[in-house]
Design a protein around this motif. Structure first.
Motif, PDB file in Angstrom:
ATOM      1  N   TRP A  39      43.768  23.659  26.619  1.00  0.00           N
ATOM      2  CA  TRP A  39      44.534  24.664  25.882  1.00  0.00           C
ATOM      3  C   TRP A  39      45.508  25.391  26.808  1.00  0.00           C
ATOM      4  O   TRP A  39      46.664  25.603  26.459  1.00  0.00           O
ATOM      5  N   ILE A  40      45.058  25.763  28.011  1.00  0.00           N
ATOM      6  CA  ILE A  40      45.936  26.451  28.963  1.00  0.00           C
ATOM      7  C   ILE A  40      47.059  25.527  29.416  1.00  0.00           C
ATOM      8  O   ILE A  40      48.217  25.954  29.530  1.00  0.00           O
ATOM      9  N   MET A  41      46.728  24.238  29.649  1.00  0.00           N
ATOM     10  CA  MET A  41      47.790  23.291  30.041  1.00  0.00           C
ATOM     11  C   MET A  41      48.790  23.091  28.906  1.00  0.00           C
ATOM     12  O   MET A  41      49.981  22.883  29.153  1.00  0.00           O
ATOM     13  N   SER A  42      48.329  23.145  27.664  1.00  0.00           N
ATOM     14  CA  SER A  42      49.241  22.945  26.539  1.00  0.00           C
ATOM     15  C   SER A  42      50.220  24.104  26.397  1.00  0.00           C
ATOM     16  O   SER A  42      51.297  23.939  25.819  1.00  0.00           O
ATOM     17  N   LEU A  43      49.869  25.271  26.917  1.00  0.00           N
ATOM     18  CA  LEU A  43      50.775  26.414  26.856  1.00  0.00           C
ATOM     19  C   LEU A  43      52.008  26.208  27.717  1.00  0.00           C
ATOM     20  O   LEU A  43      53.029  26.864  27.508  1.00  0.00           O
ATOM     21  N   THR A  44      51.941  25.303  28.689  1.00  0.00           N
ATOM     22  CA  THR A  44      53.088  25.048  29.553  1.00  0.00           C
ATOM     23  C   THR A  44      54.092  24.092  28.911  1.00  0.00           C
ATOM     24  O   THR A  44      55.203  23.953  29.418  1.00  0.00           O
ATOM     25  N   GLN A  45      53.703  23.407  27.845  1.00  0.00           N
ATOM     26  CA  GLN A  45      54.603  22.485  27.146  1.00  0.00           C
ATOM     27  C   GLN A  45      55.527  23.289  26.239  1.00  0.00           C
ATOM     28  O   GLN A  45      55.064  23.947  25.313  1.00  0.00           O
ATOM     29  N   PHE A  46      56.807  23.216  26.490  1.00  0.00           N
ATOM     30  CA  PHE A  46      57.744  23.991  25.674  1.00  0.00           C
ATOM     31  C   PHE A  46      58.105  23.262  24.385  1.00  0.00           C
ATOM     32  O   PHE A  46      58.314  23.883  23.359  1.00  0.00           O
ATOM     33  N   ASN A  47      58.203  21.937  24.407  1.00  0.00           N
ATOM     34  CA  ASN A  47      58.635  21.177  23.239  1.00  0.00           C
ATOM     35  C   ASN A  47      57.542  21.096  22.177  1.00  0.00           C
ATOM     36  O   ASN A  47      57.775  21.417  21.014  1.00  0.00           O
ATOM     37  N   ASP A  48      56.389  20.595  22.568  1.00  0.00           N
ATOM     38  CA  ASP A  48      55.316  20.366  21.609  1.00  0.00           C
ATOM     39  C   ASP A  48      54.003  20.856  22.208  1.00  0.00           C
ATOM     40  O   ASP A  48      53.319  20.120  22.905  1.00  0.00           O
ATOM     41  N   ARG A  49      53.668  22.093  21.920  1.00  0.00           N
ATOM     42  CA  ARG A  49      52.467  22.686  22.522  1.00  0.00           C
ATOM     43  C   ARG A  49      51.185  22.025  22.029  1.00  0.00           C
ATOM     44  O   ARG A  49      50.215  21.940  22.754  1.00  0.00           O
ATOM     45  N   ALA A  50      51.171  21.557  20.816  1.00  0.00           N
ATOM     46  CA  ALA A  50      49.962  20.934  20.260  1.00  0.00           C
ATOM     47  C   ALA A  50      49.876  19.451  20.620  1.00  0.00           C
ATOM     48  O   ALA A  50      48.839  18.832  20.385  1.00  0.00           O
ATOM     49  N   GLY A  51      50.925  18.868  21.194  1.00  0.00           N
ATOM     50  CA  GLY A  51      50.935  17.444  21.523  1.00  0.00           C
ATOM     51  C   GLY A  51      49.878  17.066  22.546  1.00  0.00           C
ATOM     52  O   GLY A  51      49.190  16.055  22.391  1.00  0.00           O
ATOM     53  N   LEU A  52      49.728  17.857  23.587  1.00  0.00           N
ATOM     54  CA  LEU A  52      48.727  17.572  24.615  1.00  0.00           C
ATOM     55  C   LEU A  52      47.314  17.716  24.055  1.00  0.00           C
ATOM     56  O   LEU A  52      46.443  16.900  24.340  1.00  0.00           O
ATOM     57  N   VAL A  53      47.119  18.723  23.219  1.00  0.00           N
ATOM     58  CA  VAL A  53      45.802  18.911  22.604  1.00  0.00           C
ATOM     59  C   VAL A  53      45.471  17.728  21.703  1.00  0.00           C
ATOM     60  O   VAL A  53      44.357  17.207  21.724  1.00  0.00           O
ATOM     61  N   LYS A  60      40.842  17.982  15.122  1.00  0.00           N
ATOM     62  CA  LYS A  60      40.863  19.426  15.349  1.00  0.00           C
ATOM     63  C   LYS A  60      39.452  19.979  15.558  1.00  0.00           C
ATOM     64  O   LYS A  60      39.257  20.877  16.370  1.00  0.00           O
ATOM     65  N   GLU A  61      38.479  19.418  14.851  1.00  0.00           N
ATOM     66  CA  GLU A  61      37.105  19.904  14.966  1.00  0.00           C
ATOM     67  C   GLU A  61      36.559  19.697  16.383  1.00  0.00           C
ATOM     68  O   GLU A  61      35.817  20.534  16.896  1.00  0.00           O
ATOM     69  N   GLU A  62      36.907  18.566  17.000  1.00  0.00           N
ATOM     70  CA  GLU A  62      36.463  18.307  18.372  1.00  0.00           C
ATOM     71  C   GLU A  62      37.022  19.350  19.327  1.00  0.00           C
ATOM     72  O   GLU A  62      36.315  19.820  20.230  1.00  0.00           O
ATOM     73  N   PHE A  63      38.272  19.699  19.140  1.00  0.00           N
ATOM     74  CA  PHE A  63      38.899  20.700  20.007  1.00  0.00           C
ATOM     75  C   PHE A  63      38.242  22.065  19.816  1.00  0.00           C
ATOM     76  O   PHE A  63      37.951  22.767  20.789  1.00  0.00           O
ATOM     77  N   LEU A  64      37.984  22.446  18.574  1.00  0.00           N
ATOM     78  CA  LEU A  64      37.349  23.730  18.315  1.00  0.00           C
ATOM     79  C   LEU A  64      35.921  23.771  18.868  1.00  0.00           C
ATOM     80  O   LEU A  64      35.485  24.792  19.409  1.00  0.00           O
ATOM     81  N   ILE A 112      27.229  17.660  21.551  1.00  0.00           N
ATOM     82  CA  ILE A 112      28.582  17.393  21.044  1.00  0.00           C
ATOM     83  C   ILE A 112      28.976  15.946  21.329  1.00  0.00           C
ATOM     84  O   ILE A 112      29.616  15.297  20.496  1.00  0.00           O
ATOM     85  N   LEU A 113      28.579  15.432  22.489  1.00  0.00           N
ATOM     86  CA  LEU A 113      28.850  14.026  22.812  1.00  0.00           C
ATOM     87  C   LEU A 113      28.157  13.096  21.824  1.00  0.00           C
ATOM     88  O   LEU A 113      28.750  12.116  21.362  1.00  0.00           O
ATOM     89  N   VAL A 114      26.910  13.399  21.491  1.00  0.00           N
ATOM     90  CA  VAL A 114      26.186  12.577  20.507  1.00  0.00           C
ATOM     91  C   VAL A 114      26.882  12.649  19.153  1.00  0.00           C
ATOM     92  O   VAL A 114      27.044  11.632  18.466  1.00  0.00           O
ATOM     93  N   VAL A 118      28.473   9.538  17.036  1.00  0.00           N
ATOM     94  CA  VAL A 118      28.131   9.234  15.644  1.00  0.00           C
ATOM     95  C   VAL A 118      29.408   9.084  14.821  1.00  0.00           C
ATOM     96  O   VAL A 118      29.526   8.154  14.008  1.00  0.00           O
ATOM     97  N   HIS A 119      30.371   9.968  15.023  1.00  0.00           N
ATOM     98  CA  HIS A 119      31.632   9.876  14.276  1.00  0.00           C
ATOM     99  C   HIS A 119      32.435   8.641  14.640  1.00  0.00           C
ATOM    100  O   HIS A 119      33.211   8.145  13.839  1.00  0.00           O
ATOM    101  N   ALA A 120      32.237   8.126  15.860  1.00  0.00           N
ATOM    102  CA  ALA A 120      32.948   6.915  16.290  1.00  0.00           C
ATOM    103  C   ALA A 120      32.129   5.661  15.997  1.00  0.00           C
ATOM    104  O   ALA A 120      32.467   4.583  16.492  1.00  0.00           O
TER     105      ALA A 120
END
Length: 155
Positions: A39-53, A60-64, A112-114, A118-120
């Motif tokens: 999330w902190i690294m994505s703040l440095t992206q000026f074009n697409d902040r959500a692209g790195l995430v 989205k659930e995995e990130f949260l 969370i890994l398990v 399961v989702h994969a």
């Protein structure tokens, strides 16, 4: 005959004679708080902040979940920084339970890994393998590390 003197741990001491934090502790905290790091690294992206995430966490659930589980690691990082200053007294109570808290955070991350596996549909992915291997190394480190044990008992 007296036991042999062992000076091999002297490299773990700082200028004031306190045990320095282990480097692997910082790596473990960064691994557990990787959602926050992304999330902190994505703040440095000026074009697409959500692209790195989206690149690292496609769902989205995995990130949260990574942010939620990494909050404890971010808190422990603050406690380690406070220990280096040794001016505040409240972090001592958390610092005394460092191993237990780290173990709980590793268990949450393993859960969370398990869930991700399961989702994969249990299909192999290199990120799953890396996460499992690093969780295993971190668990061994918590049990076997003399440096971490001395660091924890120093404050």
């Amino acid at each position: 005959m007296l036991g042999q003197l062992n000076f091999s741990h002297i490299k773990w001491l700082d200028d004031r004679g306190h045990v320095k934090p282990p480097i692997f502790l910082y790596l473990m905290l960064a691994f557990l708080a990787r959602g926050w790091c992304v999330w902190i690294m994505s703040l440095t992206q000026f074009n697409d902040r959500a692209g790195l995430v989206r690149l690292i966490y496609p769902q989205k659930e995995e990130f949260l979940l990574a942010l939620a589980s990494g909050f404890g690691a971010a808190l422990l990082y603050g406690v380690v920084l406070a220990e280096r200053k040794r001016t505040l007294t409240w972090p001592r109570y958390i610092f005394r339970q460092l191993r237990v808290i780290l173990l709980l955070l590793l268990l949450v991350d393993g859960g969370i890994l398990v869930q991700r596996l399961v989702h994969a549909d249990f299909l192999f992915n290199w990120s799953f393998g890396f996460d499992a291997l690093f969780l295993f190394w971190c668990s061994l480190y918590l049990v076997k590390s003399k440096h971490l044990q001395l660091y924890r008992s120093d404050w």
